[in-house]
Write a protein that holds these residues in place. Sequence first.
Motif, PDB file in Angstrom:
ATOM      1  N   PHE A 180      12.265   5.226  -4.381  1.00  0.00           N
ATOM      2  CA  PHE A 180      12.218   6.742  -4.525  1.00  0.00           C
ATOM      3  C   PHE A 180      13.345   7.495  -3.769  1.00  0.00           C
ATOM      4  N   LEU A 181      14.042   6.891  -3.088  1.00  0.00           N
ATOM      5  CA  LEU A 181      15.173   7.853  -2.354  1.00  0.00           C
ATOM      6  C   LEU A 181      16.539   7.814  -3.402  1.00  0.00           C
ATOM      7  N   ASN A 182      16.452   6.979  -4.500  1.00  0.00           N
ATOM      8  CA  ASN A 182      17.575   6.795  -5.308  1.00  0.00           C
ATOM      9  C   ASN A 182      18.696   6.500  -4.354  1.00  0.00           C
ATOM     10  N   GLU A 183      18.551   5.459  -3.480  1.00  0.00           N
ATOM     11  CA  GLU A 183      19.646   5.133  -2.677  1.00  0.00           C
ATOM     12  C   GLU A 183      19.948   3.484  -3.123  1.00  0.00           C
ATOM     13  N   SER A 184      21.172   3.028  -2.949  1.00  0.00           N
ATOM     14  CA  SER A 184      21.362   1.625  -3.117  1.00  0.00           C
ATOM     15  C   SER A 184      20.661   0.689  -2.227  1.00  0.00           C
ATOM     16  N   TYR A 185      19.857  -0.445  -2.790  1.00  0.00           N
ATOM     17  CA  TYR A 185      19.311  -1.656  -1.987  1.00  0.00           C
ATOM     18  C   TYR A 185      20.394  -2.008  -1.296  1.00  0.00           C
ATOM     19  N   SER A 236       4.202   9.646  -7.850  1.00  0.00           N
ATOM     20  CA  SER A 236       5.404  10.069  -8.503  1.00  0.00           C
ATOM     21  C   SER A 236       5.268  10.200 -10.248  1.00  0.00           C
ATOM     22  N   ILE A 237       4.210   9.507 -10.652  1.00  0.00           N
ATOM     23  CA  ILE A 237       4.063   9.289 -12.052  1.00  0.00           C
ATOM     24  C   ILE A 237       2.372  10.192 -12.415  1.00  0.00           C
ATOM     25  N   SER A 238       1.887  10.756 -11.431  1.00  0.00           N
ATOM     26  CA  SER A 238       0.691  11.441 -11.910  1.00  0.00           C
ATOM     27  C   SER A 238       0.846  12.821 -12.223  1.00  0.00           C
ATOM     28  N   GLY A 239      -0.175  13.151 -12.772  1.00  0.00           N
ATOM     29  CA  GLY A 239      -0.103  14.829 -13.505  1.00  0.00           C
ATOM     30  C   GLY A 239       0.563  14.721 -14.857  1.00  0.00           C
ATOM     31  N   ASP A 283       9.876  14.451  -6.952  1.00  0.00           N
ATOM     32  CA  ASP A 283      10.535  15.215  -5.783  1.00  0.00           C
ATOM     33  C   ASP A 283       9.603  15.076  -4.397  1.00  0.00           C
ATOM     34  N   SER A 284       8.209  15.312  -4.966  1.00  0.00           N
ATOM     35  CA  SER A 284       7.347  15.138  -3.623  1.00  0.00           C
ATOM     36  C   SER A 284       7.158  13.606  -3.330  1.00  0.00           C
ATOM     37  N   ALA A 285       7.261  12.580  -4.102  1.00  0.00           N
ATOM     38  CA  ALA A 285       7.127  11.320  -3.665  1.00  0.00           C
ATOM     39  C   ALA A 285       8.456  11.263  -2.671  1.00  0.00           C
ATOM     40  N   ARG A 286       9.623  11.546  -3.293  1.00  0.00           N
ATOM     41  CA  ARG A 286      10.845  11.372  -2.413  1.00  0.00           C
ATOM     42  C   ARG A 286      10.636  11.894  -1.096  1.00  0.00           C
ATOM     43  N   ASP A 287      10.055  13.249  -1.007  1.00  0.00           N
ATOM     44  CA  ASP A 287       9.905  13.823   0.410  1.00  0.00           C
ATOM     45  C   ASP A 287       9.033  12.881   1.277  1.00  0.00           C
ATOM     46  N   THR A 288       7.798  12.360   0.734  1.00  0.00           N
ATOM     47  CA  THR A 288       6.862  11.462   1.336  1.00  0.00           C
ATOM     48  C   THR A 288       7.530  10.301   1.994  1.00  0.00           C
ATOM     49  N   CYS A 289       8.039   9.760   0.945  1.00  0.00           N
ATOM     50  CA  CYS A 289       9.178   8.672   1.252  1.00  0.00           C
ATOM     51  C   CYS A 289      10.034   8.740   2.439  1.00  0.00           C
ATOM     52  N   GLN A 290      10.569   9.721   2.611  1.00  0.00           N
ATOM     53  CA  GLN A 290      11.622  10.124   3.491  1.00  0.00           C
ATOM     54  C   GLN A 290      10.756  10.169   4.998  1.00  0.00           C
ATOM     55  N   ASN A 291       9.549  10.709   4.653  1.00  0.00           N
ATOM     56  CA  ASN A 291       8.974  10.902   5.985  1.00  0.00           C
ATOM     57  C   ASN A 291       8.315   9.636   6.478  1.00  0.00           C
ATOM     58  N   LEU A 306       0.896  -1.212  -0.187  1.00  0.00           N
ATOM     59  CA  LEU A 306      -0.029  -0.053   0.031  1.00  0.00           C
ATOM     60  C   LEU A 306       1.006   1.274   0.037  1.00  0.00           C
ATOM     61  N   VAL A 307       1.809   1.296   0.852  1.00  0.00           N
ATOM     62  CA  VAL A 307       2.729   2.387   0.783  1.00  0.00           C
ATOM     63  C   VAL A 307       3.456   2.666  -0.647  1.00  0.00           C
ATOM     64  N   TYR A 308       3.880   1.514  -1.073  1.00  0.00           N
ATOM     65  CA  TYR A 308       4.764   1.510  -2.341  1.00  0.00           C
ATOM     66  C   TYR A 308       3.830   2.075  -3.595  1.00  0.00           C
ATOM     67  N   ASP A 309       2.627   1.658  -3.611  1.00  0.00           N
ATOM     68  CA  ASP A 309       1.871   1.717  -4.485  1.00  0.00           C
ATOM     69  C   ASP A 309       1.379   3.350  -4.538  1.00  0.00           C
TER      70      ASP A 309
END
Length: 971
Positions: free
Chosen positions: A312-317, A264-267, A277-285, A255-258
């Motif tokens: 979404f954070l562009n970090e290494s798994y 990130s792809i809407s609009g 960027d907004s999705a990245r901020d939400t993910c960090q939250n 649910l969180v990922y979806d």
Amino acid sequence: MASEWVCAPRLYEVTKNYFPSYQTFEHPLKLFAVVDSKGTRAPSLGSNASSRSSSLSVLADPLAAQSTLDAALDPLSQFAKQEQDAIDPLTQMASEYESFKKVKSKIRDKEPLDVLEDSLNWNSRRLTILNKFTTSEKLSISTSFLTTSTSSQLGTDTIKVQTVVSDKVKFRLEQLDDFEDGSVRHMMDLTQQEYIQRIEQLNHELVQSWHNDQRVKALKIAIQCSKILADTSVLSFYPSQFVLITDILDIFGKLVYDRLKQKSISGPESMRQANADSARDTCQNWFFKIASIRELLPRLYVEMAILKCYEFLNESYDDALLRLTKALRGIGDPLVAVYARCYLVRTGVLLQTPNKAYIYQNFRDFLYIYQTIFSGSIRSELNRQRVDMSAYLTLYGPALNFILEALVHKNSLYNEEILKEVQSIKNNGTILLAILHEFQPEFIAAHAFEFVNILSASTEGISKSQLFKALGTSMSTCSPLCESKQTFLLEVFKTINTFTDPNEYIISVESWAQYIATNMPIAEVNRFLGEIHNRISISKAVCEKHHQQLRNILDKVLQYQKNIELLLVQEHFLSYLDLFQKESLKVEACKHILDIYKRNGNESTNDPVVINALMYIGKILNDYVNALTVEDERRQISHLICSFIRKVHFGTDFEKQLSFYVEARGTFSNLDSVYNTLVHSVNKLAMETCQIVKYKHSRKTLSFVKACVAFCFITIPSITSIQQQMDLYLLSGQVALVNNCLGQADACFEEALNLVGDLQNTIDIDGKSRTMDVYLISFLNNMLATLVLVPDSPDQGVLYLLRLLLDVIQKYSFTHESGPANIYLNALDMLYVQSLETFPYHIPGVISNDELYGHDPKFLGEVNNLCAFVVEEILRCLSQLGGIQQYKLQATLSLELLVRIVRYADLSKEQIYLLALNLGLLALKHESHMEPKYIMRVLKSLEDYQKILENIYPSQASYLQQILVRLQPKQ
């Protein structure tokens, strides 16, 4: 009226009239409606293919076009349409189930199942865990979301618009802390089913909260579920508890990922970067919220649940996976820790990262703390819960198996290192068991002797029988080199044979049955079965306890041993069946053996040892059948034994073949179907003899054929079904007649006719009562066709068997009034054939009545008298039909008799002439009850016959002409 009957001679040749043929363009069974292109009429058959294609309209339902016109006027059509529009119960259930799946999880609806996850097959594993790890003890659960309370309304009543970001974060942290402040409800003394229901309620509550935009509440539920995994108060249920809780965490993570993915792809395209960027901020939250969880276990589990969101954070798994791997070292309970590592690996493999270093590190961390499993504190807890060490170690199996499978999946890089590390660990049975289950069979086969040496060492907890069973399972799919197979097997059984406990012995050897049957010679298979018999047969209780293992061994030997005949002749094979102490178990084993022989055995066999073995097995099945045996079981056993009997073939040694049938008759005395097969087989044997000698028997072959007929004559009365007896007597009599055994043929025919009186009027088929009239008419017609060729016995009268047949007809109570009349009509046909100088067909070597009597006038007089009697009986039947107002049947039979009189009798006799005329007039009287134009077709056929007689039999033709004139319909 028929006392003057005289059979007319046949002075013409019988010719066949063929139906005219024409070319067709459509399959006769194809549904189609012929519609004229102008809506007037259909094209003729003579039109060409192109015109037909333009005027034919193929419809799924020929009445579909009409139904559209009168649907409004037809209540049944309207009702059917309503039924089609309505949802049937199964469709409704399926719809509700799909709706439930959508509420529970949107994972499977939005994207296909991950290829790697499918290969690791977690779904089947989770079902196995839920079925295996159950408990009868009382369970407990702590949650604040299964009852209504003021705290449960936080998500709807206390969320307010926050203008300052710091206030918003502070408010949500307070919401998280509220969980710690005493709102938790403790539910005690739950059964396993009640516990699962509570977990499902939490699952539903989480999804509902999420869809109601109560994200914090959903997070709190995930945290509470994660905390449940720290509870090991009921150890035996922990693996199932892990599966139930991680299912909820999987849904939460998805649910969180979806939501982040959609954000990130809407609009529009121009806003994609801002949305990302907004999705990245939400993910960090989200990760900040999770990092604020105070306790280690829920913090790790929830982070692992949303591990995919690192996208979404562009970090290494890899960095996150290694960090979580090290963080898991802080979990003190080894059982809780290994399942947490299992969940990390399971979420990690979905990321499809090629680096498996984190999996190997998790496995090595488990090896590092492995000895704590045997510590005093763990043992004390086991004593408190009354769980022995072996049962406790099996709890590690599902988690450890999955970790190792993920590590070695399409990768053998770490296999050698793992094997070396495990050898140096004390009490390594649990790890070795997981290795044997999950490592590639090719690797285990390459290190076969090394594994035998390792497993032979003493271990605590996991028994050697379990380890060698796992080794046998792995080796069955991939065996070592050919030159090493025998040596390897000897090394294995050096250890297995040291097991003094029969339970451990049978558990370990069960998995080796496939390996031995596939790779070893038949002598080794025989020795294997003999050793099992010697070790297990000493105790009846052990045999009954391990009957399933014994059956599995037998099934695998039968399945993988290519030559079933070679197996049947082995010394210890039949004695192995004695291990099945219960009769029902032995019968099932014997049925399986015969089934395998039927499918995989040779087309035929004459080996006496094989036949004796199969006879022994079949006798066990025969003796099992009694009056209480259900019909389906009886039919199945009969089918298997009959298949075996048909496969026994001694070539041209017919006497040996007959001796086998005699022995089989004595052995299988409880099965009518087997007796039926034996009679058919012996009749076939007699006919094969006849074909070899070409209908010219010697004294020896004639004696043999008589012995075959005698076998059938003696065997048939043992069959319960009167119907089967009649059919077999008739068949055996025909075989005897073909072989010129006239006395035996007469005896068979006489017995068949005497049984007619014992035949029931009706029988039950599938719960419905069915009349026997149709069968009896068919049977007697077959008998009449045979009696044409049967010469009269000097000890009996003229046409004795026919007179007996006519007598049994009068004694039998037919359900339908037309039954006797139909038989009498066919008897009239047979009698007319007897009046001919030469019969239309003969059997080579058999002197029929045409040659026996030579058209003697006395014989013809007897035939005429019988014809008169038969006609009188038919007239009596017609009178009875008129009395019960069956006018259609009466008219039809009248026409049938009329045609026979015209063809068979001398019309110059006044009574016969008047009889024929009256029959025609009777049919015309009831013409309205018959099919249209039926009488006209009959009269047309008589006109054609009259034209044939004009030149060859003028007097007969003139009388027929007068009858036709009288029968012509008035204009």
